[in-house]
Design an enzyme around this catalytic site. Structure first.
Site, mmCIF file in Angstrom:
data_model
loop_
_atom_site.group_PDB
_atom_site.id
_atom_site.type_symbol
_atom_site.label_atom_id
_atom_site.label_comp_id
_atom_site.label_asym_id
_atom_site.label_seq_id
_atom_site.Cartn_x
_atom_site.Cartn_y
_atom_site.Cartn_z
ATOM 1 N N HIS A 1 -28.090 66.322 84.320
ATOM 2 C CA HIS A 1 -28.343 65.665 85.598
ATOM 3 C C HIS A 1 -27.076 65.059 86.196
ATOM 4 O O HIS A 1 -27.138 64.292 87.148
ATOM 5 C CB HIS A 1 -29.421 64.593 85.442
ATOM 6 C CG HIS A 1 -30.780 65.170 85.218
ATOM 7 N ND1 HIS A 1 -31.116 65.856 84.082
ATOM 8 C CD2 HIS A 1 -31.883 65.195 85.998
ATOM 9 C CE1 HIS A 1 -32.370 66.265 84.155
ATOM 10 N NE2 HIS A 1 -32.855 65.885 85.315
ATOM 11 N N VAL B 1 -32.492 50.514 76.959
ATOM 12 C CA VAL B 1 -32.884 51.343 78.101
ATOM 13 C C VAL B 1 -33.553 52.627 77.616
ATOM 14 O O VAL B 1 -32.950 53.420 76.893
ATOM 15 C CB VAL B 1 -31.664 51.709 78.981
ATOM 16 C CG1 VAL B 1 -32.099 52.551 80.173
ATOM 17 C CG2 VAL B 1 -30.932 50.454 79.442
ATOM 18 N N ASP C 1 -35.221 56.144 78.825
ATOM 19 C CA ASP C 1 -35.252 57.103 79.934
ATOM 20 C C ASP C 1 -35.847 58.383 79.382
ATOM 21 O O ASP C 1 -35.209 59.090 78.602
ATOM 22 C CB ASP C 1 -33.833 57.329 80.460
ATOM 23 C CG ASP C 1 -33.779 58.350 81.596
ATOM 24 O OD1 ASP C 1 -34.844 58.788 82.057
ATOM 25 O OD2 ASP C 1 -32.655 58.711 82.007
ATOM 26 N N MET C 2 -37.078 58.670 79.749
ATOM 27 C CA MET C 2 -37.753 59.819 79.144
ATOM 28 C C MET C 2 -38.599 60.589 80.149
ATOM 29 O O MET C 2 -39.197 60.012 81.058
ATOM 30 C CB MET C 2 -38.651 59.360 77.992
ATOM 31 C CG MET C 2 -39.729 58.373 78.390
ATOM 32 S SD MET C 2 -40.815 57.918 77.018
ATOM 33 C CE MET C 2 -41.808 59.414 76.845
ATOM 34 N N TRP D 1 -51.419 65.804 74.188
ATOM 35 C CA TRP D 1 -52.378 65.379 75.222
ATOM 36 C C TRP D 1 -52.037 64.000 75.783
ATOM 37 O O TRP D 1 -52.359 63.689 76.909
ATOM 38 C CB TRP D 1 -53.805 65.384 74.656
ATOM 39 C CG TRP D 1 -53.956 64.645 73.355
ATOM 40 C CD1 TRP D 1 -54.205 63.319 73.176
ATOM 41 C CD2 TRP D 1 -53.833 65.198 72.044
ATOM 42 N NE1 TRP D 1 -54.252 62.996 71.840
ATOM 43 C CE2 TRP D 1 -54.031 64.146 71.112
ATOM 44 C CE3 TRP D 1 -53.585 66.491 71.557
ATOM 45 C CZ2 TRP D 1 -53.983 64.326 69.730
ATOM 46 C CZ3 TRP D 1 -53.545 66.678 70.182
ATOM 47 C CH2 TRP D 1 -53.743 65.612 69.290
ATOM 48 N N LYS D 2 -51.365 63.163 74.972
ATOM 49 C CA LYS D 2 -51.014 61.827 75.447
ATOM 50 C C LYS D 2 -49.962 61.912 76.555
ATOM 51 O O LYS D 2 -50.068 61.234 77.581
ATOM 52 C CB LYS D 2 -50.502 60.971 74.285
ATOM 53 C CG LYS D 2 -51.550 60.704 73.222
ATOM 54 C CD LYS D 2 -50.996 59.857 72.093
ATOM 55 C CE LYS D 2 -52.060 59.625 71.026
ATOM 56 N NZ LYS D 2 -51.553 58.804 69.899
ATOM 57 N N GLY E 1 -31.035 53.467 74.363
ATOM 58 C CA GLY E 1 -29.856 53.125 75.159
ATOM 59 C C GLY E 1 -28.597 52.998 74.336
ATOM 60 O O GLY E 1 -27.484 53.093 74.875
#
Length: 334
Positions: free
Chosen positions: A44, A171, A173-174, A225-226, A306
Protein backbone atom coordinates in the site's frame (compact mmCIF):
# COMPACT_ATOMS: atom_id res chain seq x y z
CA UNK A 1 16.90 -3.43 -3.90
CA UNK A 2 16.84 -0.82 -1.13
CA UNK A 3 16.07 2.85 -1.68
CA UNK A 4 16.69 5.73 0.75
CA UNK A 5 13.52 7.26 2.17
CA UNK A 6 14.04 10.72 0.67
CA UNK A 7 14.88 9.28 -2.76
CA UNK A 8 11.71 7.20 -2.82
CA UNK A 9 9.57 10.06 -1.55
CA UNK A 10 11.01 12.47 -4.14
CA UNK A 11 10.17 10.12 -7.02
CA UNK A 12 6.65 9.48 -5.76
CA UNK A 13 6.09 13.21 -5.30
CA UNK A 14 7.39 13.87 -8.80
CA UNK A 15 4.82 11.45 -10.19
CA UNK A 16 1.98 13.06 -8.24
CA UNK A 17 3.01 16.54 -9.38
CA UNK A 18 3.12 15.29 -12.95
CA UNK A 19 -0.52 14.15 -12.83
CA UNK A 20 -1.54 17.62 -11.63
CA UNK A 21 -1.58 17.51 -7.83
CA UNK A 22 -0.69 20.70 -5.99
CA UNK A 23 2.65 20.94 -4.20
CA UNK A 24 0.99 20.59 -0.79
CA UNK A 25 -1.17 17.60 -1.71
CA UNK A 26 1.64 15.83 -3.54
CA UNK A 27 3.87 16.29 -0.49
CA UNK A 28 1.36 14.71 1.90
CA UNK A 29 0.51 11.79 -0.38
CA UNK A 30 4.15 11.07 -1.22
CA UNK A 31 5.01 11.13 2.49
CA UNK A 32 2.26 8.64 3.34
CA UNK A 33 3.07 6.25 0.48
CA UNK A 34 6.75 6.27 1.43
CA UNK A 35 6.02 5.84 5.14
CA UNK A 36 3.84 2.83 4.34
CA UNK A 37 6.70 1.15 2.48
CA UNK A 38 9.13 2.24 5.19
CA UNK A 39 7.00 0.46 7.81
CA UNK A 40 6.88 -2.72 5.77
CA UNK A 41 3.46 -2.28 4.16
CA UNK A 42 4.93 -2.29 0.66
CA UNK A 43 1.65 -3.29 -0.96
CA UNK A 44 0.00 0.00 0.00
CA UNK A 45 3.04 2.22 -0.36
CA UNK A 46 5.21 2.29 -3.46
CA UNK A 47 3.30 -0.58 -5.05
CA UNK A 48 0.08 1.47 -5.14
CA UNK A 49 1.46 4.58 -6.82
CA UNK A 50 0.96 3.43 -10.43
CA UNK A 51 -2.58 2.30 -9.68
CA UNK A 52 -3.41 5.67 -8.09
CA UNK A 53 -2.11 7.45 -11.21
CA UNK A 54 -4.26 5.19 -13.37
CA UNK A 55 -7.35 6.03 -11.31
CA UNK A 56 -6.64 9.76 -11.62
CA UNK A 57 -6.25 9.48 -15.38
CA UNK A 58 -9.51 7.53 -15.66
CA UNK A 59 -11.33 10.22 -13.66
CA UNK A 60 -12.05 7.90 -10.73
CA UNK A 61 -10.12 10.17 -8.33
CA UNK A 62 -10.54 13.96 -8.38
CA UNK A 63 -7.21 15.40 -7.25
CA UNK A 64 -8.77 18.84 -6.75
CA UNK A 65 -11.73 17.73 -4.62
CA UNK A 66 -12.06 18.64 -0.93
CA UNK A 67 -14.31 17.03 1.70
CA UNK A 68 -17.52 18.95 2.40
CA UNK A 69 -19.53 18.91 5.62
CA UNK A 70 -23.18 17.89 5.25
CA UNK A 71 -24.18 17.03 8.83
CA UNK A 72 -23.01 18.18 12.27
CA UNK A 73 -24.40 17.07 15.62
CA UNK A 74 -22.20 17.75 18.62
CA UNK A 75 -19.34 15.26 18.57
CA UNK A 76 -20.49 13.82 15.23
CA UNK A 77 -19.64 15.22 11.81
CA UNK A 78 -20.39 13.70 8.41
CA UNK A 79 -18.44 14.64 5.29
CA UNK A 80 -18.71 13.87 1.60
CA UNK A 81 -15.28 13.00 0.21
CA UNK A 82 -16.29 14.05 -3.33
CA UNK A 83 -14.02 11.33 -4.72
CA UNK A 84 -10.92 13.21 -3.62
CA UNK A 85 -7.61 11.43 -2.94
CA UNK A 86 -8.31 8.90 -0.21
CA UNK A 87 -5.18 9.74 1.79
CA UNK A 88 -6.04 13.43 1.96
CA UNK A 89 -9.67 12.78 2.85
CA UNK A 90 -8.74 10.30 5.58
CA UNK A 91 -6.06 12.62 6.99
CA UNK A 92 -8.63 15.40 7.14
CA UNK A 93 -11.21 13.19 8.84
CA UNK A 94 -8.83 11.87 11.48
CA UNK A 95 -7.44 15.33 12.22
CA UNK A 96 -10.98 16.68 12.52
CA UNK A 97 -11.93 13.83 14.86
CA UNK A 98 -8.95 14.64 17.06
CA UNK A 99 -9.96 18.30 17.24
CA UNK A 100 -13.53 17.40 18.24
CA UNK A 101 -12.24 15.01 20.91
CA UNK A 102 -10.30 17.83 22.53
CA UNK A 103 -13.69 19.38 23.31
CA UNK A 104 -15.92 16.37 23.98
CA UNK A 105 -13.47 13.62 24.90
CA UNK A 106 -14.85 11.48 22.07
CA UNK A 107 -15.77 12.03 18.44
CA UNK A 108 -17.18 10.33 15.38
CA UNK A 109 -16.30 11.66 11.93
CA UNK A 110 -17.50 9.87 8.82
CA UNK A 111 -16.67 10.03 5.14
CA UNK A 112 -18.85 8.92 2.27
CA UNK A 113 -18.06 8.94 -1.45
CA UNK A 114 -14.32 8.79 -0.85
CA UNK A 115 -11.54 6.71 -2.42
CA UNK A 116 -8.84 4.27 -1.33
CA UNK A 117 -7.08 5.47 1.84
CA UNK A 118 -4.05 3.24 1.12
CA UNK A 119 -2.62 1.96 4.45
CA UNK A 120 -5.35 2.25 7.07
CA UNK A 121 -2.81 2.09 9.89
CA UNK A 122 -1.56 5.53 8.87
CA UNK A 123 -4.52 7.17 10.58
CA UNK A 124 -4.28 5.03 13.70
CA UNK A 125 -0.64 6.05 14.07
CA UNK A 126 -1.67 9.69 13.56
CA UNK A 127 -4.12 9.49 16.47
CA UNK A 128 -1.77 7.61 18.79
CA UNK A 129 1.14 9.93 18.02
CA UNK A 130 -1.02 12.81 19.24
CA UNK A 131 -2.02 10.96 22.43
CA UNK A 132 -5.46 9.68 21.40
CA UNK A 133 -7.16 6.35 20.94
CA UNK A 134 -8.00 5.99 17.27
CA UNK A 135 -10.51 3.55 15.78
CA UNK A 136 -11.21 3.65 12.07
CA UNK A 137 -12.31 1.42 9.24
CA UNK A 138 -13.40 1.47 5.64
CA UNK A 139 -15.64 -0.68 3.52
CA UNK A 140 -14.55 -1.83 0.08
CA UNK A 141 -15.85 -3.38 -3.09
CA UNK A 142 -16.56 -7.10 -2.76
CA UNK A 143 -13.36 -9.11 -2.89
CA UNK A 144 -14.10 -12.00 -0.54
CA UNK A 145 -16.85 -14.63 -0.43
CA UNK A 146 -19.29 -14.68 2.45
CA UNK A 147 -18.49 -17.71 4.57
CA UNK A 148 -19.88 -20.78 2.85
CA UNK A 149 -20.17 -19.09 -0.56
CA UNK A 150 -18.05 -19.29 -3.71
CA UNK A 151 -18.48 -15.86 -5.26
CA UNK A 152 -17.45 -12.51 -3.78
CA UNK A 153 -20.09 -10.46 -1.96
CA UNK A 154 -18.10 -9.06 1.00
CA UNK A 155 -15.29 -6.52 1.27
CA UNK A 156 -12.16 -7.21 3.29
CA UNK A 157 -12.96 -3.94 5.12
CA UNK A 158 -9.71 -3.00 6.94
CA UNK A 159 -10.07 -2.19 10.65
CA UNK A 160 -7.63 -0.12 12.72
CA UNK A 161 -7.36 0.42 16.48
CA UNK A 162 -4.54 2.40 18.03
CA UNK A 163 -3.46 3.25 21.60
CA UNK A 164 -0.90 5.90 22.59
CA UNK A 165 2.00 4.62 24.70
CA UNK A 166 5.23 6.42 25.56
CA UNK A 167 7.43 3.37 25.02
CA UNK A 168 5.79 2.45 21.73
CA UNK A 169 2.24 2.88 20.45
CA UNK A 170 0.01 -0.18 20.21
CA UNK A 171 -1.51 -0.21 16.72
CA UNK A 172 -3.61 -2.92 15.10
CA UNK A 173 -4.17 -2.68 11.34
CA UNK A 174 -5.94 -5.66 9.85
CA UNK A 175 -8.08 -6.65 6.91
CA UNK A 176 -11.01 -8.98 7.41
CA UNK A 177 -9.30 -11.47 5.11
CA UNK A 178 -6.52 -13.72 6.39
CA UNK A 179 -4.19 -11.94 3.97
CA UNK A 180 -4.97 -8.73 2.11
CA UNK A 181 -4.73 -8.71 -1.67
CA UNK A 182 -1.76 -6.41 -1.26
CA UNK A 183 0.00 -9.07 0.82
CA UNK A 184 -0.82 -11.65 -1.85
CA UNK A 185 0.77 -9.39 -4.46
CA UNK A 186 3.94 -8.78 -2.44
CA UNK A 187 4.34 -12.49 -1.71
CA UNK A 188 3.78 -13.39 -5.36
CA UNK A 189 6.34 -10.84 -6.53
CA UNK A 190 8.87 -12.49 -4.21
CA UNK A 191 8.00 -15.92 -5.64
CA UNK A 192 7.16 -17.07 -2.12
CA UNK A 193 4.34 -19.01 -0.49
CA UNK A 194 2.07 -17.67 2.23
CA UNK A 195 3.02 -18.93 5.72
CA UNK A 196 -0.40 -20.58 6.07
CA UNK A 197 -3.22 -21.22 3.56
CA UNK A 198 -4.84 -17.94 2.61
CA UNK A 199 -7.67 -19.02 0.36
CA UNK A 200 -8.89 -21.45 -2.27
CA UNK A 201 -7.82 -22.09 -5.83
CA UNK A 202 -10.40 -22.16 -8.63
CA UNK A 203 -11.05 -25.85 -7.93
CA UNK A 204 -11.89 -25.22 -4.27
CA UNK A 205 -8.65 -26.47 -2.75
CA UNK A 206 -7.04 -24.60 0.15
CA UNK A 207 -3.73 -23.15 -1.00
CA UNK A 208 -0.75 -21.08 0.11
CA UNK A 209 0.06 -20.02 -3.47
CA UNK A 210 -0.88 -16.31 -3.66
CA UNK A 211 -1.39 -16.23 -7.43
CA UNK A 212 -3.96 -19.01 -7.32
CA UNK A 213 -5.96 -17.12 -4.69
CA UNK A 214 -5.79 -13.90 -6.69
CA UNK A 215 -7.12 -15.83 -9.69
CA UNK A 216 -10.05 -17.42 -7.84
CA UNK A 217 -10.76 -14.41 -5.56
CA UNK A 218 -11.76 -16.94 -2.92
CA UNK A 219 -9.67 -15.39 -0.17
CA UNK A 220 -10.17 -16.72 3.37
CA UNK A 221 -11.87 -14.48 5.94
CA UNK A 222 -9.95 -13.95 9.17
CA UNK A 223 -11.35 -16.48 11.64
CA UNK A 224 -13.44 -18.08 8.91
CA UNK A 225 -17.13 -17.28 9.66
CA UNK A 226 -16.17 -14.75 12.35
CA UNK A 227 -14.18 -12.61 9.92
CA UNK A 228 -16.97 -12.86 7.39
CA UNK A 229 -19.55 -11.69 9.93
CA UNK A 230 -17.29 -8.90 11.20
CA UNK A 231 -16.73 -7.69 7.64
CA UNK A 232 -20.47 -7.51 6.99
CA UNK A 233 -21.08 -5.46 10.15
CA UNK A 234 -18.18 -3.09 9.45
CA UNK A 235 -19.56 -2.53 5.97
CA UNK A 236 -23.13 -1.81 7.01
CA UNK A 237 -22.24 0.33 10.04
CA UNK A 238 -19.91 2.44 7.89
CA UNK A 239 -22.61 2.92 5.24
CA UNK A 240 -25.37 3.74 7.72
CA UNK A 241 -23.39 6.19 9.85
CA UNK A 242 -21.87 7.97 6.86
CA UNK A 243 -25.06 8.04 4.79
CA UNK A 244 -22.94 6.42 2.12
CA UNK A 245 -22.62 3.27 0.06
CA UNK A 246 -22.38 -0.28 1.34
CA UNK A 247 -20.34 -2.86 -0.58
CA UNK A 248 -23.39 -3.75 -2.69
CA UNK A 249 -23.55 -0.12 -3.88
CA UNK A 250 -19.80 0.18 -4.44
CA UNK A 251 -19.93 -2.89 -6.68
CA UNK A 252 -22.46 -1.16 -8.93
CA UNK A 253 -20.09 1.75 -9.56
CA UNK A 254 -17.05 -0.36 -10.46
CA UNK A 255 -14.54 2.46 -10.37
CA UNK A 256 -11.47 0.66 -9.09
CA UNK A 257 -10.62 -0.40 -5.58
CA UNK A 258 -12.72 1.44 -2.96
CA UNK A 259 -14.22 3.95 -5.40
CA UNK A 260 -17.13 5.57 -3.55
CA UNK A 261 -16.42 3.82 -0.24
CA UNK A 262 -17.59 4.79 3.26
CA UNK A 263 -15.27 5.33 6.25
CA UNK A 264 -15.53 5.80 10.00
CA UNK A 265 -13.11 7.66 12.30
CA UNK A 266 -13.61 7.47 16.07
CA UNK A 267 -11.24 9.24 18.44
CA UNK A 268 -11.25 8.98 22.24
CA UNK A 269 -9.25 10.87 24.85
CA UNK A 270 -7.73 7.98 26.87
CA UNK A 271 -7.14 10.24 29.85
CA UNK A 272 -10.76 11.38 30.15
CA UNK A 273 -11.57 8.56 32.57
CA UNK A 274 -8.14 7.87 34.09
CA UNK A 275 -4.82 9.58 34.64
CA UNK A 276 -1.93 9.22 32.22
CA UNK A 277 -0.05 7.37 34.93
CA UNK A 278 -2.81 4.76 35.17
CA UNK A 279 -3.10 4.41 31.39
CA UNK A 280 0.66 4.00 30.93
CA UNK A 281 0.90 1.52 33.78
CA UNK A 282 -1.93 -0.60 32.36
CA UNK A 283 -0.48 -0.63 28.87
CA UNK A 284 3.04 -1.37 30.07
CA UNK A 285 1.86 -4.20 32.30
CA UNK A 286 -0.07 -5.68 29.38
CA UNK A 287 2.90 -5.44 27.01
CA UNK A 288 5.32 -6.89 29.58
CA UNK A 289 2.92 -9.74 30.33
CA UNK A 290 2.51 -10.60 26.65
CA UNK A 291 6.22 -10.41 25.85
CA UNK A 292 7.02 -12.70 28.78
CA UNK A 293 5.21 -15.51 26.94
CA UNK A 294 7.21 -18.60 25.99
CA UNK A 295 7.84 -18.50 22.22
CA UNK A 296 6.89 -21.50 20.10
CA UNK A 297 10.30 -21.36 18.41
CA UNK A 298 13.46 -21.48 20.48
CA UNK A 299 14.73 -18.13 19.19
CA UNK A 300 11.29 -16.67 18.57
CA UNK A 301 10.17 -13.25 19.71
CA UNK A 302 6.71 -12.10 20.79
CA UNK A 303 5.50 -8.78 19.38
CA UNK A 304 2.58 -6.59 20.42
CA UNK A 305 0.54 -4.95 17.64
CA UNK A 306 2.57 -2.16 16.04
CA UNK A 307 5.92 -3.24 17.47
CA UNK A 308 7.08 -5.08 14.38
CA UNK A 309 6.11 -2.09 12.21
CA UNK A 310 8.21 0.19 14.44
CA UNK A 311 11.15 -2.24 14.23
CA UNK A 312 10.86 -2.43 10.44
CA UNK A 313 10.66 1.37 10.33
CA UNK A 314 13.99 1.72 12.13
CA UNK A 315 15.70 -0.89 9.96
CA UNK A 316 14.45 0.58 6.71
CA UNK A 317 15.46 4.09 7.66
CA UNK A 318 18.98 2.84 8.34
CA UNK A 319 19.35 0.43 5.43
CA UNK A 320 16.96 1.83 2.84
CA UNK A 321 13.42 0.75 1.97
CA UNK A 322 13.07 -2.58 0.13
CA UNK A 323 11.42 -2.26 -3.26
CA UNK A 324 10.61 -4.66 -6.05
CA UNK A 325 12.89 -3.67 -8.93
CA UNK A 326 10.13 -3.93 -11.54
CA UNK A 327 7.82 -1.74 -9.45
CA UNK A 328 10.59 0.84 -8.98
CA UNK A 329 11.36 0.95 -12.69
CA UNK A 330 7.65 1.43 -13.37
CA UNK A 331 7.62 4.45 -11.06
CA UNK A 332 10.69 5.94 -12.71
CA UNK A 333 8.95 5.75 -16.10
CA UNK A 334 5.76 7.50 -14.97
Amino acid sequence: MRIPFETMKAEVKRVFLKVGMSEEKAEVCAQVHTESSRDGVYSHGLNRVARFVDYVQKGWVDINAEPTLFLSAGAIENYDGNRGPGILNAKFAMNRAIEISKKFGISLVTLRNTTHWMRGGTYGWDAANQGYVGICWTNTESCMPTWGAKNTRVGNNPFVMALPRTEGNIVLDMAMSQFSYGKLQVTRLKNELLPVPGGYDKDGNLTSVPGLIEESMRILPTGYWKGSGFAILLDTVAAILSNGLATSGIDKIQEGSCGGCSQIFIVIDPYAAGTKTFVEQTLNETVDYIKASEPVKEDGEIYFPGELAAKTRRENMEQGIPADENVWQEILKL
